[in-house]
Design a protein around this motif. Structure first.
Motif, PDB file in Angstrom:
ATOM      1  N   GLY A  80      -5.798   9.287  -9.336  1.00  0.00           N
ATOM      2  CA  GLY A  80      -6.673  10.332  -8.800  1.00  0.00           C
ATOM      3  C   GLY A  80      -7.939   9.835  -8.160  1.00  0.00           C
ATOM      4  N   ARG A  81      -7.987   8.578  -7.701  1.00  0.00           N
ATOM      5  CA  ARG A  81      -9.188   8.070  -7.055  1.00  0.00           C
ATOM      6  C   ARG A  81      -9.422   8.796  -5.730  1.00  0.00           C
ATOM      7  NH1 ARG A  81     -10.644   4.435  -3.228  1.00  0.00           N
ATOM      8  NH2 ARG A  81      -8.473   3.986  -2.705  1.00  0.00           N
ATOM      9  N   PRO A  82     -10.669   9.197  -5.442  1.00  0.00           N
ATOM     10  CA  PRO A  82     -10.940   9.885  -4.175  1.00  0.00           C
ATOM     11  C   PRO A  82     -10.696   8.964  -2.983  1.00  0.00           C
ATOM     12  CG  PRO A  82     -12.990   9.379  -5.328  1.00  0.00           C
ATOM     13  CD  PRO A  82     -11.881   9.087  -6.290  1.00  0.00           C
ATOM     14  N   ILE A  83     -10.177   9.533  -1.908  1.00  0.00           N
ATOM     15  CA  ILE A  83      -9.852   8.786  -0.706  1.00  0.00           C
ATOM     16  C   ILE A  83     -10.890   9.101   0.373  1.00  0.00           C
ATOM     17  CG2 ILE A  83      -8.095   8.359   1.053  1.00  0.00           C
ATOM     18  CD1 ILE A  83      -7.312   7.432  -1.723  1.00  0.00           C
ATOM     19  N   HIS A  84     -11.282   8.053   1.116  1.00  0.00           N
ATOM     20  CA  HIS A  84     -12.248   8.219   2.201  1.00  0.00           C
ATOM     21  C   HIS A  84     -11.550   8.067   3.548  1.00  0.00           C
ATOM     22  CE1 HIS A  84     -15.400   8.033  -0.841  1.00  0.00           C
ATOM     23  NE2 HIS A  84     -14.808   6.951  -1.312  1.00  0.00           N
ATOM     24  N   THR A  85     -12.156   8.653   4.586  1.00  0.00           N
ATOM     25  CA  THR A  85     -11.542   8.632   5.913  1.00  0.00           C
ATOM     26  C   THR A  85     -11.340   7.213   6.421  1.00  0.00           C
ATOM     27  OG1 THR A  85     -12.645  10.737   6.387  1.00  0.00           O
ATOM     28  CG2 THR A  85     -11.756   9.532   8.257  1.00  0.00           C
ATOM     29  N   ALA A  86     -12.294   6.332   6.133  1.00  0.00           N
ATOM     30  CA  ALA A  86     -12.194   4.956   6.614  1.00  0.00           C
ATOM     31  C   ALA A  86     -10.963   4.250   6.063  1.00  0.00           C
ATOM     32  CB  ALA A  86     -13.453   4.180   6.230  1.00  0.00           C
ATOM     33  N   GLU A  87     -10.486   4.675   4.900  1.00  0.00           N
ATOM     34  CA  GLU A  87      -9.325   4.021   4.299  1.00  0.00           C
ATOM     35  C   GLU A  87      -8.058   4.296   5.098  1.00  0.00           C
ATOM     36  OE1 GLU A  87      -9.086   4.043  -0.083  1.00  0.00           O
ATOM     37  OE2 GLU A  87     -10.944   5.183  -0.029  1.00  0.00           O
ATOM     38  N   LEU A  88      -7.960   5.460   5.719  1.00  0.00           N
ATOM     39  CA  LEU A  88      -6.824   5.733   6.592  1.00  0.00           C
ATOM     40  C   LEU A  88      -6.814   4.771   7.781  1.00  0.00           C
ATOM     41  CD1 LEU A  88      -6.937   9.643   6.675  1.00  0.00           C
ATOM     42  CD2 LEU A  88      -5.364   8.220   5.370  1.00  0.00           C
ATOM     43  N   PHE A  89      -7.990   4.544   8.343  1.00  0.00           N
ATOM     44  CA  PHE A  89      -8.105   3.614   9.469  1.00  0.00           C
ATOM     45  C   PHE A  89      -7.733   2.201   9.034  1.00  0.00           C
ATOM     46  CE2 PHE A  89     -10.616   0.576  11.939  1.00  0.00           C
ATOM     47  CZ  PHE A  89     -10.229   0.901  13.231  1.00  0.00           C
ATOM     48  N   VAL A  90      -8.255   1.771   7.883  1.00  0.00           N
ATOM     49  CA  VAL A  90      -7.948   0.428   7.386  1.00  0.00           C
ATOM     50  C   VAL A  90      -6.455   0.298   7.091  1.00  0.00           C
ATOM     51  CG1 VAL A  90      -8.322  -1.177   5.461  1.00  0.00           C
ATOM     52  CG2 VAL A  90     -10.258   0.059   6.450  1.00  0.00           C
ATOM     53  N   GLY A  91      -5.848   1.363   6.529  1.00  0.00           N
ATOM     54  CA  GLY A  91      -4.424   1.315   6.225  1.00  0.00           C
ATOM     55  C   GLY A  91      -3.578   1.119   7.477  1.00  0.00           C
ATOM     56  N   LEU A  92      -3.874   1.874   8.547  1.00  0.00           N
ATOM     57  CA  LEU A  92      -3.125   1.720   9.795  1.00  0.00           C
ATOM     58  C   LEU A  92      -3.419   0.373  10.451  1.00  0.00           C
ATOM     59  CD1 LEU A  92      -3.390   5.305  11.350  1.00  0.00           C
ATOM     60  CD2 LEU A  92      -1.373   4.189  10.410  1.00  0.00           C
ATOM     61  N   LEU A  93      -4.643  -0.127  10.280  1.00  0.00           N
ATOM     62  CA  LEU A  93      -4.979  -1.450  10.815  1.00  0.00           C
ATOM     63  C   LEU A  93      -4.157  -2.535  10.117  1.00  0.00           C
ATOM     64  CD1 LEU A  93      -6.909  -2.669  12.904  1.00  0.00           C
ATOM     65  CD2 LEU A  93      -8.552  -3.040  11.051  1.00  0.00           C
ATOM     66  N   VAL A  94      -3.982  -2.405   8.805  1.00  0.00           N
ATOM     67  CA  VAL A  94      -3.151  -3.346   8.059  1.00  0.00           C
ATOM     68  C   VAL A  94      -1.697  -3.250   8.528  1.00  0.00           C
ATOM     69  CG1 VAL A  94      -2.205  -3.861   5.767  1.00  0.00           C
ATOM     70  CG2 VAL A  94      -4.650  -3.442   6.047  1.00  0.00           C
ATOM     71  N   ASP A  95      -1.227  -2.018   8.772  1.00  0.00           N
ATOM     72  CA  ASP A  95       0.145  -1.848   9.257  1.00  0.00           C
ATOM     73  C   ASP A  95       0.347  -2.534  10.604  1.00  0.00           C
ATOM     74  OD1 ASP A  95       0.799  -0.386   7.020  1.00  0.00           O
ATOM     75  OD2 ASP A  95       0.373   1.546   7.955  1.00  0.00           O
ATOM     76  N   ILE A  96      -0.621  -2.374  11.508  1.00  0.00           N
ATOM     77  CA  ILE A  96      -0.516  -3.016  12.825  1.00  0.00           C
ATOM     78  C   ILE A  96      -0.541  -4.535  12.686  1.00  0.00           C
ATOM     79  CG2 ILE A  96      -1.765  -3.389  14.990  1.00  0.00           C
ATOM     80  CD1 ILE A  96      -2.495  -0.465  15.012  1.00  0.00           C
ATOM     81  N   THR A  97      -1.430  -5.030  11.814  1.00  0.00           N
ATOM     82  CA  THR A  97      -1.518  -6.478  11.607  1.00  0.00           C
ATOM     83  C   THR A  97      -0.222  -7.036  11.035  1.00  0.00           C
ATOM     84  OG1 THR A  97      -3.901  -6.250  11.202  1.00  0.00           O
ATOM     85  CG2 THR A  97      -2.857  -8.299  10.484  1.00  0.00           C
TER      86      THR A  97
END
Length: 436
Positions: A80-97
């Protein structure tokens, strides 16, 4: 009780703001697990079935890193940790990398799966603000250019003329289907999440409008209470003088009427005093501590003393007593329900109190005509009534809002044959008197 209500409101607001991000991150995590499985199958099929020479150790190492990254997010979502908007960006950046490294090890820009960049950028456009989406597009473009310059091309025969029998065409076809299927699935899920968010926002706006309406009514009630003090005092003095007038003193019927009018004036003055006392107090600050059984015993006794009901059937099935706050707003809420039931069924009103786990259940029912079909559709909204009087229909509106503020819910139904029933479900935690 005020602190309990404040905590409930702040919790609900925070939950509404975090829920959408959590759902989006959960969908990204699910999509990433699908990508891990897809990459694993693609590597194995290409290497062992198509005979494409691939550096399996390095590619499995990149895949293992993606598994660890996604596993950490899976755990964080479960706790249940709160999610921040920047984490979505970092997640997709990791996927692209990750995709870039896998393509670098398997043909670079000549690999037909290079078009998976379109999927990543498409997800960014759906999930994030335009600047972040454009930033990911820029990253994907740079990655493609880097692959075109640095990666070793695939050692595949130039067999495009074979049509679908070409390995390269088959790879492009699989990539096209994968991109299209994942975009359809994910965009539909995101659209549903956005619809749910918009529905919640609309509900919050409706609640804010209703609370503003209640505030206006409270201000008007407070002003009216101030204005009514003087005429009620004048009427009380006049009635006292009438009782001592010789022509009225010897008439028992008039004396009885005057006594009844004096009792009603005292009741009006008591109501006005209660409004004035509570007008300057935050709700719950003046609440004393009582128990569930004591609260309802006092409420029933007070209601019977001030209303002309031939029969009130009260049944207490709560069980072991629990300490709660003696709150006047909750008492007035229940009295509103009893008053509505009495008006619909002057000869008989029923009420039952019980407990369901950590919830207090209050049932109020009558033997009247029940709710009208059109009114039933709009119960809980102001001025929805069949009484035909200006200002009527506020009782249930206030009931719905008070119960909702306490974190509870209201259920209404018409009983078979005749009568109606209103059920209040209130969490006991919201009724406990909180100490500093």
């Amino acid at each position: 009780m005020l602190r309990a209500i404040t905590r409930l409101r702040s919790y609900n607001t925070k939950q509404h703001s975090d829920d959408t991000l959590s759902k989006q991150m959960r969908q990204l995590v699910q999509l990433r697990w699908m990508a891990v499985l897809g990459q694993l199958l693609t590597i194995l099929v290409a290497h062992y079935s198509f005979g494409v020479s691939l550096p399996l150790g390095q590619m499995f190492g990149v895949l293992a890193g993606l598994v660890v990254f996604n596993g950490l997010y899976e755990i964080s979502l479960r706790v249940g940790r709160p999610i921040h908007t920047a984490e979505l960006f970092v997640g997709l950046l990791v996927d692209i990398t990750t995709l870039t490294f896998q393509l670098y090890l398997s043909g670079g820009a000549t690999n037909p799966f290079v078009f998976l960049y379109v999927l990543q950028v498409g997800l960014a456009a759906v999930l994030m603000a335009a600047p972040l989406a454009w930033a990911l597009l820029g990253v994907a473009t740079l990655c493609f250019l880097w692959l075109a310059e640095k990666a070793k091309p695939l050692d595949l025969p130039l067999d495009y003329h074979l049509g679908f029998e070409s390995f390269y065409v088959q790879g492009m076809f699989i990539c096209l289907l994968l991109n299209a299927a994942l975009l359809v699935i994910f965009v539909n899920r995101i659209t549903q999440t956005h619809r749910e968010r918009d529905a919640r926002l609309a509900e919050l706006r409706q609640r804010a409008a209703e609370e503003e309406h209640i505030l206006r009514m409270g201000l008007l009630a407070s002003g009216a209470a101030h204005e009514l003090g003087t005429p009620l005092a004048t009427i009380a003095v006049l009635l006292g003088d009438w009782r001592h007038m010789p022509e009225l003193k010897d008439n028992p019927d008039l004396n009885q009427d005057i006594e009844e009018m004096q009792a009603q004036v005292r009741r009006c003055k008591s109501i006005v005093s209660g409004i004035l006392m509570s007008a300057g107090e935050t709700r719950g600050e003046a609440s004393g501590e009582t128990t569930v059984n004591e609260f309802f015993d006092e409420l029933i006794a007070e209601w019977l003393d001030t209303r002309k009901s031939q029969e009130l059937h009260f049944e207490n099935r709560f069980g072991e007593d629990v300490d709660i706050a003696s709150d006047s707003v909750l008492k007035q809420t229940i009295c509103n329900l009893l008053d509505n039931a009495l008006e619909a069924s002057p000869l008989w009103v029923g009420m039952e109190v019980s407990r369901d786990a950590d919830d207090l259940i209050i049932r109020v029912f009558d033997r009247g005509p029940g709710f009208d079909g059109e009114v039933f559709k709009h119960l809980g909204q102001p001025y929805q009534s069949t009484k035909g009087r200006p200002g009527s229909g506020l009782g249930l509106f206030l009931v719905f809002n008070v119960v909702r503020t306490l974190g509870g819910e209201v259920q209404t139904k018409n009983l078979p044959g005749e009568g109606a029933e209103v059920i209040l479900r209130l969490p006991l935690e919201s009724l406990v008197l909180k100490e500093d």
